[in-house]
Structures are given as C-alpha cells and as structure tokens.
Design an enzyme around this catalytic site. Structure first.
Site, mmCIF file in Angstrom:
data_model
loop_
_atom_site.group_PDB
_atom_site.id
_atom_site.type_symbol
_atom_site.label_atom_id
_atom_site.label_comp_id
_atom_site.label_asym_id
_atom_site.label_seq_id
_atom_site.Cartn_x
_atom_site.Cartn_y
_atom_site.Cartn_z
ATOM 1 N N PRO A 26 1.000 -1.241 -0.085
ATOM 2 C CA PRO A 26 -0.024 -0.067 0.133
ATOM 3 C C PRO A 26 0.747 1.270 0.025
ATOM 4 O O PRO A 26 1.960 1.597 0.843
ATOM 5 C CB PRO A 26 -0.792 -0.282 1.321
ATOM 6 C CG PRO A 26 0.025 -1.105 2.325
ATOM 7 C CD PRO A 26 0.654 -1.856 1.200
ATOM 8 N N CYS A 109 3.200 3.327 9.218
ATOM 9 C CA CYS A 109 3.615 4.637 8.710
ATOM 10 C C CYS A 109 4.220 5.317 9.750
ATOM 11 O O CYS A 109 3.465 5.840 10.753
ATOM 12 C CB CYS A 109 2.234 5.102 8.092
ATOM 13 S SG CYS A 109 2.502 6.625 7.403
ATOM 14 N N GLY A 222 12.952 -2.445 0.404
ATOM 15 C CA GLY A 222 14.231 -2.270 -0.403
ATOM 16 C C GLY A 222 14.256 -3.484 -1.403
ATOM 17 O O GLY A 222 15.393 -3.757 -2.067
ATOM 18 N N GLY A 242 7.504 -2.683 -2.824
ATOM 19 C CA GLY A 242 7.037 -1.409 -2.786
ATOM 20 C C GLY A 242 7.337 -0.468 -3.882
ATOM 21 O O GLY A 242 6.779 -0.568 -4.934
ATOM 22 N N ARG A 243 8.267 0.409 -3.846
ATOM 23 C CA ARG A 243 8.591 1.445 -4.837
ATOM 24 C C ARG A 243 8.888 0.781 -6.188
ATOM 25 O O ARG A 243 8.516 1.182 -7.305
ATOM 26 C CB ARG A 243 9.500 2.619 -4.375
ATOM 27 C CG ARG A 243 8.963 3.239 -3.565
ATOM 28 C CD ARG A 243 10.076 4.104 -2.535
ATOM 29 N NE ARG A 243 10.705 3.180 -1.749
ATOM 30 C CZ ARG A 243 11.946 3.549 -1.245
ATOM 31 N NH1 ARG A 243 12.506 4.566 -1.725
ATOM 32 N NH2 ARG A 243 12.522 2.619 -0.413
#
Length: 344
Positions: A26, A109, A222, A242-243
């Site tokens: 997310p 978060c 990562g 993630g990214r």
C-alpha cells in the site's frame, strides 16, 4: 470491466483467496484503483493493496469514494489506519461488505500526520492496543485480518521488541504479519527518509518466521529483483514489493508463472498491457469524466512501463504531454508506444 459501485453482503461472490506469495505494498497517492487495474494487466495473482484509508474517512466520510474498486483487482486488500477498536471494526465490516479479500492494519507509517491520529508506526509502542484492534476487527468480519509493521521504533534496536509485538498481536488471532524490515524513526525523519535511512535488517523477519513457524511472515523493504525475491522466499512465506513495483512494474510480468506456477497464459508483452488498458480507460472516462476524472489520473501510473529500455524517456514524454492528455483520448497509449523503439 466492471467497477464495484455498491456494497454487497454476499462475500461468496468474491474471488477465491490466493496465496500472498507476492504482493504490492500500500502506497499513499500511488496504489489507487487505477494503479491496481494497471498492475492487474501485468500479473493476475500478485496480491494488491489499497492506499491506507483512515477509519475517520469511512465512519464520517464518503464510503463509496474510498472503497469502490474494480472486480478485476481481486485478490485485493483494504489497508486501514486507525487505533480505535470500535471504529476499526466498523471500517473492516464495510471493507468486507464492499468485497475486499483482506483487511490490513497499518502499524508502519511514520509520518507526523499519522502520528497525530495516534496510529501507524507509533502503535508498535502499544502492542496490547493493536491486539484489541485486531480482535475487534476479527470479531466483525470473516475475511483475513493482517498487520503491516516495522521491526522497531526510534532506538528500539532489539529483536525482542518486534518478537514481543508479534507475539502479543498473535494472541488476538492474527496469523499474518507483513514486516517492513526497518525501524521507524518517529521524530526527525520524513516518510521518504524513513524508507531509506534506517538500515534494513532482513534477518529480523527471518527470525520471526523461525520463532513463529505457523504464522505467515511476509517481508518488505528495498526489494528490487527476482534474485532477491528468490533469496527471501527461502526464509519467509511471501515478499511485498514497494516502490520498485511502481517505478518498474513490468518486473512483475513473469510472477504468475515463476511464483504461482500458472502457465495457462503467456507472459503479457508491454504492448499487451497498454492495449488492455484502453477499454478500461475509455469506460472510466465515460463514467467519471463529468465528475472531473482526467486521463492523467490513470496514465500517471503507467510511466514506468518501459523502465530500463532504450526509448523509455520518449515513452514517458508522450504519456505526459499536457496537450494530448487534455484531449482525453486513450489512444495516447498507442501513440506513446509508437514513439518507442519496441514498436519499430
């Protein structure tokens, strides 16, 4: 492609749950419903997550705006942000009614805005409260309730901290933990810095799997390559990207075959993905255009499709051309492709 526009209490219509061997994290402002449909053209089985939705937005806000999604997104999980057990139970129940396959509680978060709401990573300091929240949600729904968390907060560097957190939350019935293998620094670092500066400690996630062998432990943080995924899967049950999944989405093109053993369809080409998005975009613009939906709301998630290839810059430039975007023509995707050497 049909957009779910009204809740249903009949969860039997939801697609069957598949293993969370691979998932996309997310990510605020990124993993909205348009992004998830795009990702679904690349991989059919990888688990997708919403942006974090706060309980306040659901209890007091526009439920449809926050919860509507597209049927082809399954399997898809709703991530909630909150710390009040009653509000979380209400929000989880809404999530199940709208057809989500999983409810995930955000305990990772680190942003100051989230801390002011007394949820996110700061909840790791209150494991019993997290357990109470999990129990309230589990009592309210029949779908999975999971937790995404860090390995520690601020200067809590001991493995014992995250082990005890997981153990306490597990007592409330949670059996799936998504472990972002970094500490969260609650003061002094921005959310971006919190994704980069605290060192990764993958061995903490591995130790959790050894200490809690019956739980589903998913590692995050990562991870960028299939080689790294393969290594992690020797130690844990799943990997969350993630990214990298956002900036280099075509990395996921081979996931269905490689990690789910699904050889029923060929790996989609980048052109296949673009062409599959055109009818979706057309339908969304026709449905929501009068409400202010712009072509860029969808195409912005697709800029990384040619990542790593010669001509990727020309592809991004065409897909970002303000004049062509303003025309609202989904065929812009094919024009961007034609500018790319791949189309030659």
């Amino acid at each position: 492609m049909t957009t779910i526009s009204a809740p249903t209490s009949d969860t039997s219509a939801t697609a069957p749950v598949r293993g969370r061997r691979l998932s996309v994290a997310p990510m605020m402002d990124w993993t909205d419903r348009h992004c998830r449909v795009f990702h679904r053209q690349i991989t059919r089985h990888t688990w997708l997550y919403t942006e974090m939705v706060t309980t306040g937005a659901l209890v007091y806000g526009d439920v449809e705006r926050h919860l509507r999604f597209n049927e082809e997104e399954h399997p898809v999980a709703l991530q909630l942000g909150g710390s009040d057990p009653a509000d979380l139970a209400t929000s989880a129940k809404l999530g199940q009614q709208w057809g989500y396959d999983e409810i995930n509680l955000n305990c990772g978060c680190p942003s100051e805005r989230v801390q002011k709401g007394a949820f996110g990573a700061c909840l790791m300091a209150e494991p019993q409260l997290v357990a109470d929240c999990v129990k309230a949600m589990r009592d309210a729904v029949t779908i999975d309730v999971t937790v995404k968390h860090r390995i520690g907060i601020d200067q809590s560097e001991s493995y014992d901290f995250v082990r005890d957190f997981v153990g306490t939350v597990a007592d409330a019935g949670c059996t799936t933990f998504v472990v972002h293998a970094r500490n969260a620094i609650l003061k002094g670092l921005s959310p971006k810095e919190n994704r980069e500066i605290p060192p990764l400690k993958y061995d903490f996630a591995y130790r959790l799997k050894r200490d809690f062998p019956d739980f589903e432990i998913i590692i995050n943080g990562g991870i960028k390559t299939e080689a790294e995924i393969d290594l992690h899967l020797q130690h844990v049950d799943g990997v969350m990207l993630g990214r990298e999944a956002y900036h280099n989405p075509y990395l996921m093109a081979g996931f269905d075959q490689r990690y789910y053993g699904d050889n029923s369809a060929p790996v989609p080409s980048r052109e296949d993905v673009l062409r599959a998005m055109i009818p979706y975009i057309s339908a969304q613009l026709a449905k929501d255009g009068g409400k202010g939906l712009k072509l860029n709301s969808i195409t912005r998630h697709m800029l990384g499709l040619m990542q790593g290839l010669p001509g990727a810059r020309q592809f991004r430039q065409t897909l970002s051309d303000a004049r062509q975007l303003a025309a609202g023509d989904p065929q812009l995707l094919l024009r961007a492709l034609q500018r790319h050497p791949l189309a030659a």
